[in-house]
Scaffold this active site. Structure first.
Site, PDB file in Angstrom:
ATOM      1  CG  ASP A  43      -1.874   1.044   1.378  1.00  0.00           C
ATOM      2  OD1 ASP A  43      -2.945   1.203   0.565  1.00  0.00           O
ATOM      3  OD2 ASP A  43      -1.502   2.152   1.811  1.00  0.00           O
ATOM      4  CE1 TYR A  54       0.729   7.427   3.321  1.00  0.00           C
ATOM      5  CE2 TYR A  54       1.370   5.176   2.084  1.00  0.00           C
ATOM      6  CZ  TYR A  54       0.679   5.945   2.796  1.00  0.00           C
ATOM      7  OH  TYR A  54      -0.474   5.408   3.323  1.00  0.00           O
ATOM      8  CE  LYS A  56      -3.325   4.720   0.432  1.00  0.00           C
ATOM      9  NZ  LYS A  56      -2.022   4.577   0.624  1.00  0.00           N
ATOM     10  CG  HIS A 100      -4.220   9.504   0.571  1.00  0.00           C
ATOM     11  ND1 HIS A 100      -2.912   9.441   0.294  1.00  0.00           N
ATOM     12  CD2 HIS A 100      -4.287   9.132   1.579  1.00  0.00           C
ATOM     13  CE1 HIS A 100      -2.230   8.821   1.516  1.00  0.00           C
ATOM     14  NE2 HIS A 100      -3.325   8.876   2.288  1.00  0.00           N
TER      15      HIS A 100
END
Length: 198
Positions: free
Chosen positions: A51, A56, A85, A118
């Site tokens: 994931d 990130y 995402k 997201h």
């Protein structure tokens, strides 16, 4: 009680027929310098669902780990279920496809198995992932709606850039709005849940 091996093998069948491993390794790490080794170790011990997310800021490191794993013959691409995402600054329909293409480039993939919105709210479009005004308040984008973003997400499935699309960190009302207006229904609703956020 399931064994570790049984947990790794447990899967959910999505509405498109693809199987998503129930146990996934989240690539949001406190120290992104450790991403490459963490992802490789996760896959080596049995994780088959990764994931990731643009937010990130480590998709390139996840991609480097995937390249290493594929080159070593540890796994093949078909062995893995990979999620990433769409971040809030890319909700405008014209930004959705380029955002996924950038993620795919960083991950070193032609397509992902699942692409999620997201969060259900948009930030000012641009390169700044966290746009703020002079007082430190987030600058939201009120010129785009979630259904507009979702329609652009649907086109990514049509193009084969992702096998499925879904939502993350959304409430029941927002989910209902998408279910009522969508051509392609969300395959997954990712919900944060842990002892600190039950």
């Amino acid at each position: 009680m399931e064994t570790k091996e049984q947990l790794y093998r447990h899967k959910f069948v999505l509405h498109n027929g693809k199987q998503m491993p129930a146990l996934g390794f989240g690539t949001s790490l406190s120290d992104n310098r450790k991403t490459r080794e963490a992802v490789k170790t996760a896959v080596e011990v049995g994780f088959r669902h990764l994931d990731a997310a643009e937010r990130y800021r480590n998709e390139a490191d996840v991609g480097a780990a995937l390249k290493d794993l594929f080159a070593a013959g540890t796994v093949r691409r078909d062995d893995l279920f990979i999620t990433t995402k769409l971040w809030n600054n890319n909700h405008r329909p014209e930004r959705v496809r380029p955002a996924l293409q950038a993620s795919l480039h960083r991950l070193g993939l032609d397509a992902v198995d699942l692409y999620l919105v997201h969060t259900p709210f948009a930030f000012r479009p641009g390169d700044d992932q966290d746009p703020r005004d002079a007082h430190g308040a987030v600058i939201y984008d009120t010129a785009v709606t979630l259904p507009q973003t979702w329609a652009a997400m649907e086109s990514l499935v049509d193009e084969g850039l992702t096998a499925a699309i879904g939502l993350s960190d959304i409430d029941a009302e927002g989910t209902r709005r998408i279910l009522d207006t969508s051509r392609i229904k969300p395959a997954v609703i990712e919900v944060e849940s842990h002892p600190y956020h039950p």
